[in-house]
Design a protein around this motif. Structure first.
Motif, mmCIF file in Angstrom:
data_model
loop_
_atom_site.group_PDB
_atom_site.id
_atom_site.type_symbol
_atom_site.label_atom_id
_atom_site.label_comp_id
_atom_site.label_asym_id
_atom_site.label_seq_id
_atom_site.Cartn_x
_atom_site.Cartn_y
_atom_site.Cartn_z
ATOM 1 N N VAL A 167 74.133 51.769 -2.771
ATOM 2 C CA VAL A 167 74.002 50.317 -2.715
ATOM 3 C C VAL A 167 72.613 49.979 -2.183
ATOM 4 N N PRO A 168 71.870 49.111 -2.864
ATOM 5 C CA PRO A 168 70.526 48.769 -2.392
ATOM 6 C C PRO A 168 70.577 47.733 -1.272
ATOM 7 N N LYS A 169 69.483 47.601 -0.562
ATOM 8 C CA LYS A 169 69.331 46.526 0.423
ATOM 9 C C LYS A 169 68.691 45.342 -0.297
ATOM 10 N N PHE A 170 69.434 44.226 -0.372
ATOM 11 C CA PHE A 170 68.895 43.074 -1.097
ATOM 12 C C PHE A 170 69.393 41.784 -0.453
ATOM 13 N N SER A 171 68.553 40.769 -0.505
ATOM 14 C CA SER A 171 68.911 39.463 0.057
ATOM 15 C C SER A 171 69.078 38.409 -1.025
ATOM 16 N N LEU A 172 68.642 38.708 -2.238
ATOM 17 C CA LEU A 172 68.793 37.811 -3.380
ATOM 18 C C LEU A 172 69.721 38.453 -4.403
ATOM 19 N N CYS A 173 70.658 37.682 -4.908
ATOM 20 C CA CYS A 173 71.597 38.220 -5.900
ATOM 21 C C CYS A 173 70.862 38.798 -7.108
ATOM 22 N N THR A 174 69.818 38.111 -7.542
ATOM 23 C CA THR A 174 69.074 38.568 -8.716
ATOM 24 C C THR A 174 68.420 39.921 -8.471
ATOM 25 N N ASN A 175 67.967 40.170 -7.236
ATOM 26 C CA ASN A 175 67.368 41.471 -6.931
ATOM 27 C C ASN A 175 68.411 42.580 -7.014
ATOM 28 N N GLY A 176 69.631 42.279 -6.545
ATOM 29 C CA GLY A 176 70.701 43.264 -6.660
ATOM 30 C C GLY A 176 71.052 43.534 -8.109
ATOM 31 N N GLU A 177 71.163 42.471 -8.895
ATOM 32 C CA GLU A 177 71.434 42.609 -10.327
ATOM 33 C C GLU A 177 70.375 43.477 -10.990
ATOM 34 N N ASN A 178 69.107 43.192 -10.719
ATOM 35 C CA ASN A 178 68.011 43.938 -11.342
ATOM 36 C C ASN A 178 68.041 45.412 -10.957
ATOM 37 N N TRP A 179 68.402 45.696 -9.697
ATOM 38 C CA TRP A 179 68.460 47.097 -9.250
ATOM 39 C C TRP A 179 69.528 47.860 -10.024
ATOM 40 N N TYR A 180 70.710 47.272 -10.131
ATOM 41 C CA TYR A 180 71.795 47.955 -10.838
ATOM 42 C C TYR A 180 71.472 48.144 -12.313
ATOM 43 N N LYS A 181 70.827 47.150 -12.914
ATOM 44 C CA LYS A 181 70.459 47.284 -14.328
ATOM 45 C C LYS A 181 69.386 48.351 -14.505
ATOM 46 N N LYS A 182 68.401 48.370 -13.635
ATOM 47 C CA LYS A 182 67.307 49.343 -13.714
ATOM 48 C C LYS A 182 67.837 50.767 -13.571
ATOM 49 N N ASN A 183 68.872 50.938 -12.747
ATOM 50 C CA ASN A 183 69.406 52.274 -12.465
ATOM 51 C C ASN A 183 70.629 52.616 -13.324
ATOM 52 N N ASN A 184 70.820 51.847 -14.411
ATOM 53 C CA ASN A 184 71.934 52.095 -15.341
ATOM 54 C C ASN A 184 73.283 52.102 -14.626
ATOM 55 N N ARG A 185 73.424 51.195 -13.684
ATOM 56 C CA ARG A 185 74.665 51.103 -12.907
ATOM 57 C C ARG A 185 75.306 49.723 -13.079
ATOM 58 N N TRP A 186 74.929 49.031 -14.143
ATOM 59 C CA TRP A 186 75.416 47.674 -14.372
ATOM 60 C C TRP A 186 76.501 47.671 -15.443
ATOM 61 N N LYS A 187 77.568 46.893 -15.190
ATOM 62 C CA LYS A 187 78.618 46.703 -16.175
ATOM 63 C C LYS A 187 78.831 45.198 -16.378
ATOM 64 N N ASP A 188 79.037 44.799 -17.640
ATOM 65 C CA ASP A 188 79.263 43.371 -17.879
ATOM 66 C C ASP A 188 80.694 42.997 -17.498
ATOM 67 N N LYS A 189 81.059 41.737 -17.670
ATOM 68 C CA LYS A 189 82.324 41.226 -17.169
ATOM 69 C C LYS A 189 83.547 41.772 -17.898
ATOM 70 N N SER A 190 83.339 42.471 -19.013
ATOM 71 C CA SER A 190 84.472 43.068 -19.719
ATOM 72 C C SER A 190 84.981 44.325 -19.013
ATOM 73 N N TYR A 191 84.187 44.853 -18.109
ATOM 74 C CA TYR A 191 84.536 46.058 -17.348
ATOM 75 C C TYR A 191 85.657 45.749 -16.349
ATOM 76 N N VAL A 192 86.579 46.682 -16.176
ATOM 77 C CA VAL A 192 87.614 46.545 -15.144
ATOM 78 C C VAL A 192 87.111 47.287 -13.902
ATOM 79 N N PRO A 193 86.782 46.550 -12.848
ATOM 80 C CA PRO A 193 86.107 47.163 -11.692
ATOM 81 C C PRO A 193 87.015 48.052 -10.862
ATOM 82 N N MET A 194 86.384 48.852 -10.028
ATOM 83 C CA MET A 194 87.086 49.737 -9.107
ATOM 84 C C MET A 194 86.790 49.312 -7.676
#
Length: 251
Positions: A167-194
């Protein structure tokens, strides 16, 4: 240097009860443990994740147990502001320029981590906490900011999961989103989360994330979350998995 500053407490029966009065390391530790146990009991600490009462304990350790009863009576517990008030009152009463350290809790908690690798357990231990000051001051801000992302970062840090792989250290939601996307750890809303995934929201449904929380579980078509800065409080919430407000997930 004596490892535990416990000379002035009532458990010291061997050395002068003055600053640095104890000159024996082992005795200092013994007295310090007794004093800390007494403060933990007076503050009614429920668990290792009960940072609200642990904070009260620590300031009581620094000032003496009387601070704990004073803070509970007048303020309902510890705050950074009332720690300074107590110090100022005692300085005036004792006619001294220094009384304890009003920032003792902040200094000590920098080194305290629950560290069980369970971000959800840490998050749930914070439910009911208001204002978010403990989180945004930890992050480094000196005034209040939106703290939902900071809360996620704080929980990751306390659970030992704050790093470049989890998990990254982030204070802005967009920065967290960008980190997960950059690191291929992003799933869209169709994903069933764990459990333990990070959930991002888009309240305006305009394609931009503006809130974030932690997934507790998925059950009966709903995702259950723990979120910071939900009406300025840490809250448990739930949403249909098909909710239009869900933007995506960090895994």
């Amino acid at each position: 240097m004596i490892p535990v500053q416990s000379s002035e407490c009532g458990f010291n029966e061997k050395y002068p009860r003055v600053h640095n009065g104890i000159t024996d390391d082992d005795y200092s530790i013994k007295v310090g443990i007794q004093h800390l146990a007494s403060c933990l009991n007076d503050a009614k600490v429920a668990s290792s994740g009960d940072t609200e009462h642990i904070s009260l304990t620590l300031q009581g350790y620094n000032y003496g147990n009387e601070y704990i009863s004073w803070a509970n009576e007048h303020f309902g517990g510890y705050t950074r502001a009332n720690a300074k008030v107590f110090s100022d009152e005692m300085k005036a009463k004792l006619k001294t320029n220094v009384y304890g350290d009003p920032d003792y809790v902040v200094h000590v908690l920098r080194y305290y981590h629950i560290g069980n690798n369970n971000i959800v357990e840490v998050a749930k231990s914070q439910v009911g906490t208001t204002s978010g000051s403990k989180y945004w001051t930890w992050y480094g801000f000196n005034k209040k900011v939106n703290w939902c992302a900071i809360f996620v970062s704080w929980c990751a840090n306390e659970s030992g999961m704050l790093d470049d792989n989890s998990v990254p250290k982030f204070s802005l939601c967009t920065n967290g989103e960008n980190w997960y996307k950059k690191n291929n750890r992003w799933k869209d809303k169709s994903y069933v989360p764990m459990t333990g995934n990070i959930i991002f929201f888009d309240w305006q449904q305009d394609g931009h994330t503006d809130h974030v929380g932690i997934v507790e579980k998925v059950e009966n078509g709903k995702v259950f979350t723990v979120e910071g800065n939900s009406k300025d409080e840490v809250r448990e919430k739930s949403y249909n998995l098909s909710s239009k407000s869900i933007y995506g997930y960090g895994i």
